[in-house]
Design a protein around this motif. Structure first.
Motif, PDB file in Angstrom:
ATOM      1  N   LYS A 494       0.823  -1.206   0.000  1.00  0.00           N
ATOM      2  CA  LYS A 494       0.000   0.000   0.000  1.00  0.00           C
ATOM      3  C   LYS A 494       0.857   1.256   0.000  1.00  0.00           C
ATOM      4  CE  LYS A 494      -4.173  -1.687   2.358  1.00  0.00           C
ATOM      5  NZ  LYS A 494      -5.006  -1.559   3.593  1.00  0.00           N
ATOM      6  N   PHE A 495       1.889   1.270   0.827  1.00  0.00           N
ATOM      7  CA  PHE A 495       2.746   2.440   0.899  1.00  0.00           C
ATOM      8  C   PHE A 495       3.488   2.671  -0.411  1.00  0.00           C
ATOM      9  CE2 PHE A 495       2.216   2.455   5.527  1.00  0.00           C
ATOM     10  CZ  PHE A 495       2.201   3.819   5.769  1.00  0.00           C
ATOM     11  N   ILE A 496       3.941   1.599  -1.014  1.00  0.00           N
ATOM     12  CA  ILE A 496       4.626   1.716  -2.303  1.00  0.00           C
ATOM     13  C   ILE A 496       3.666   2.295  -3.338  1.00  0.00           C
ATOM     14  CG2 ILE A 496       5.660   0.411  -4.194  1.00  0.00           C
ATOM     15  CD1 ILE A 496       6.819  -1.489  -2.096  1.00  0.00           C
ATOM     16  N   SER A 501       2.173   6.590  -6.861  1.00  0.00           N
ATOM     17  CA  SER A 501       1.060   7.282  -7.518  1.00  0.00           C
ATOM     18  C   SER A 501       0.880   8.709  -7.020  1.00  0.00           C
ATOM     19  CB  SER A 501      -0.249   6.516  -7.296  1.00  0.00           C
ATOM     20  OG  SER A 501      -0.610   6.530  -5.919  1.00  0.00           O
ATOM     21  N   GLY A 502       1.417   8.982  -5.846  1.00  0.00           N
ATOM     22  CA  GLY A 502       1.226  10.296  -5.254  1.00  0.00           C
ATOM     23  C   GLY A 502      -0.158  10.502  -4.688  1.00  0.00           C
ATOM     24  N   LYS A 503      -0.958   9.432  -4.629  1.00  0.00           N
ATOM     25  CA  LYS A 503      -2.324   9.515  -4.119  1.00  0.00           C
ATOM     26  C   LYS A 503      -2.400   8.788  -2.779  1.00  0.00           C
ATOM     27  CE  LYS A 503      -4.412   9.704  -8.726  1.00  0.00           C
ATOM     28  NZ  LYS A 503      -5.348   9.046  -9.671  1.00  0.00           N
ATOM     29  N   THR A 508      -9.017   9.178   5.168  1.00  0.00           N
ATOM     30  CA  THR A 508      -8.314   9.525   6.404  1.00  0.00           C
ATOM     31  C   THR A 508      -6.884   9.900   6.063  1.00  0.00           C
ATOM     32  OG1 THR A 508      -7.828   7.169   6.689  1.00  0.00           O
ATOM     33  CG2 THR A 508      -9.687   8.046   7.905  1.00  0.00           C
ATOM     34  N   PRO A 509      -6.596  11.186   5.848  1.00  0.00           N
ATOM     35  CA  PRO A 509      -5.255  11.617   5.457  1.00  0.00           C
ATOM     36  C   PRO A 509      -4.196  11.086   6.412  1.00  0.00           C
ATOM     37  CG  PRO A 509      -6.802  13.449   5.386  1.00  0.00           C
ATOM     38  CD  PRO A 509      -7.520  12.308   6.026  1.00  0.00           C
TER      39      PRO A 509
END
Length: 513
Positions: A494-496, A501-503, A508-509
């Motif tokens: 998920k982090f990758i 993607s920059g998204k 939840t920021p």
């Protein structure tokens, strides 16, 4: 003794046992740690993860199962048992969370409870072999000042609950009696909710009790199966509710077995627990199997062995202890498991072939050296019981009194380092560099603070977790006994994806550190 005097004697014995435990608590810990607002002594090492687990747990909504801890690394399989935050007290105090001050810690209370219960159970064990008040008091002190138990005050507070091991030994060694099953179930549930290692030891002793009852025909095969299935159902339900099943992958570790083991000379290896004896060189990781008998107990050992050889029949008749062959076989199995296939003799190792089933269980219980504790207490019980049974009354008091004095004075060599944690100045907050108004303002804009790459015990995890706890944020900056390996891989993906993607998460920021 007159019938009317017995309740008074029982009250006096109970008060004395409680007093012994409380005095030991005062000598080794002190009243400062009982203050609920004092969290200064929990700031360093493993206790930090214990307190952080509780701080997030109390701030989270109730879940089902009850022990899940979603705000403290929930995506990695976090629960209250894996932060070693003491599920028993965590669930109890969460139920009255709205009435508690902030901060609030119960770990000092737990340590006091453990001292007192160790004393009470130790008293009951000595009560199996003598009715003499003085001998009971002297014998109880050996359990309360047990080096392997006190060593856990360095920071493993759940593992300080040696009274559970003693309680299982009390049930295993006492004569067969009706109604004992309910005490076994209570002990098993308490051990499971306290720590998996303690549960493993208690469970092994319980299984030996079940087997003994079957082989001695106290219980039929049908009754044995029904009893075991009932206990299993209760234990599975308990494990589920306190959160053991939140981690489904990654409980074991490849190659862990044989590292945190017990040394063959552990009963005589004093480490830094003596003024009198020379240290035996061993590997550092074998401290997990630390089981030093103490100089005072070692002085009693020749007397006990001599009487075992010369007066064995008389000794076994006099002792009201039931060392059935199944129980002895259980001790042997635990001893072998604690030593592992890499047998340490001083600073030398003897490597033996490793069977796959033992490797799997050993990798799950990585610090297998701890499994030596039931054998340590069985040896201590036997030595004390032999002195009480074989020596004349006055001589027994003299022997135990002198040995106890030597034991306490000598092992007190290690106490100052342990007490350093408890005597520091009381504080209701931890030191942190994240005090700038910038951080306060930032915390209002986000509901999560995450670290990348995700993992267990990342750099600066404690400071980030403390910041998150103070600002009611979710975090994956955690230090847990186990995390789910598959969930960790998913979080990493998920982090990758976020970075490439920059998204980032829209709902939840996330503040990424």
């Amino acid at each position: 003794m007159p019938q009317h005097a017995r309740p008074m004697l029982r009250c006096a014995e109970f008060f004395t046992a409680v007093s012994i435990g409380f005095v030991a608590f005062m000598l080794l810990a002190g009243l400062k740690i009982l203050s609920p607002a004092n969290i200064a002594w929990l700031e360093l090492g493993d206790p930090a993860s214990h307190y952080m687990g509780w701080a997030f747990f109390r701030a989270s909504d109730w879940t089902f199962p009850l022990g899940l801890n979603p705000k403290f690394g929930g995506e990695l399989g976090s629960s209250i048992v894996y932060s070693d935050s003491n599920a028993l007290l965590a669930l109890l105090f969460k139920s009255v969370e709205s009435h508690l001050p902030d901060p609030f810690q119960y770990f000092g209370l737990w340590i006091l409870i453990c001292f007192v219960l160790q004393s009470i159970v130790g008293w009951k064990i000595i009560d199996l072999v003598t009715r003499d008040f003085v001998l009971k008091a002297l014998g109880t002190c050996f359990f309360v000042f047990s080096p392997p138990m006190i060593w856990r005050l360095y920071g493993h507070f759940n593992l300080f609950a040696h009274f559970l091991v003693l309680g299982a030994l009390l049930l295993a060694l006492s004569p067969p009696a009706r109604g004992k099953e309910k005490y076994w179930i209570v002990t098993l549930v308490l051990a499971l909710a306290t720590h998996a290692y303690l549960f493993a030891m208690v469970c092994a002793l319980w299984l030996s009790h079940v087997a003994r009852d079957y082989f001695t025909r106290l219980r039929t095969l049908k009754g044995t199966i029904a009893y075991c299935m009932t206990c299993a159902a209760i234990l599975v339900l308990t494990a589920w509710q306190v959160g053991y099943f939140s981690v489904r992958n990654g409980v074991g570790a490849v190659g862990a077995y044989g590292f945190y083991k017990a040394n063959l000379l552990t009963f005589f290896d004093a480490e830094n627990w003596t003024y009198f004896l020379a240290d035996i060189p061993t590997h550092a990781a074998e401290i997990e199997g630390f089981a030093f008998l103490g100089t005072g107990v070692i002085l009693l050992l020749p007397f006990a062995l001599y009487n075992l050889v010369t007066r064995r029949t008389l000794l076994l008749k006099q002792l009201n202890l039931h060392f059935h062959w199944v129980l002895i076989a259980t001790f042997a199995a635990l001893f072998v498991f604690a030593l592992s296939h890499t047998i340490g003799i001083g600073n030398h190792n003897l490597q033996l072939p490793l069977l796959k089933p033992m490797e799997h269980v050993g990798n799950t219980f990585r610090a297998t050296g701890r499994m030596i504790w039931p054998i340590y207490y069985a040896a201590l019980i036997f030595i004390l019981a032999t002195v009480i049974a074989c020596a004349p009354h006055r001589i027994a008091i003299l022997l135990l009194g002198v040995a106890l004095l030597v034991q306490i004075i000598d092992t007190s060599a290690a106490w100052p380092k342990i007490k350093q944690r408890f005597v520091q100045e009381e504080r209701s907050e931890w030191a942190t560099t994240m005090r700038s108004p910038f951080w306060k303002a930032l915390a209002k804009r986000y509901d999560k603070v995450h670290v990348y790459p995700p993992g267990n015990h990342p750099e600066n995890w404690q400071e980030i977790a403390y910041f998150a706890a103070q600002n009611n944020l979710h975090t994956n900056a955690v230090y847990l006994a186990r995390i789910d390996s598959l969930r960790l891989e998913e979080e990493d993906r998920k982090f990758i994806s976020y970075v490439s993607s920059g998204k980032y998460c829209q709902a939840t920021p996330t503040l990424t550190s």
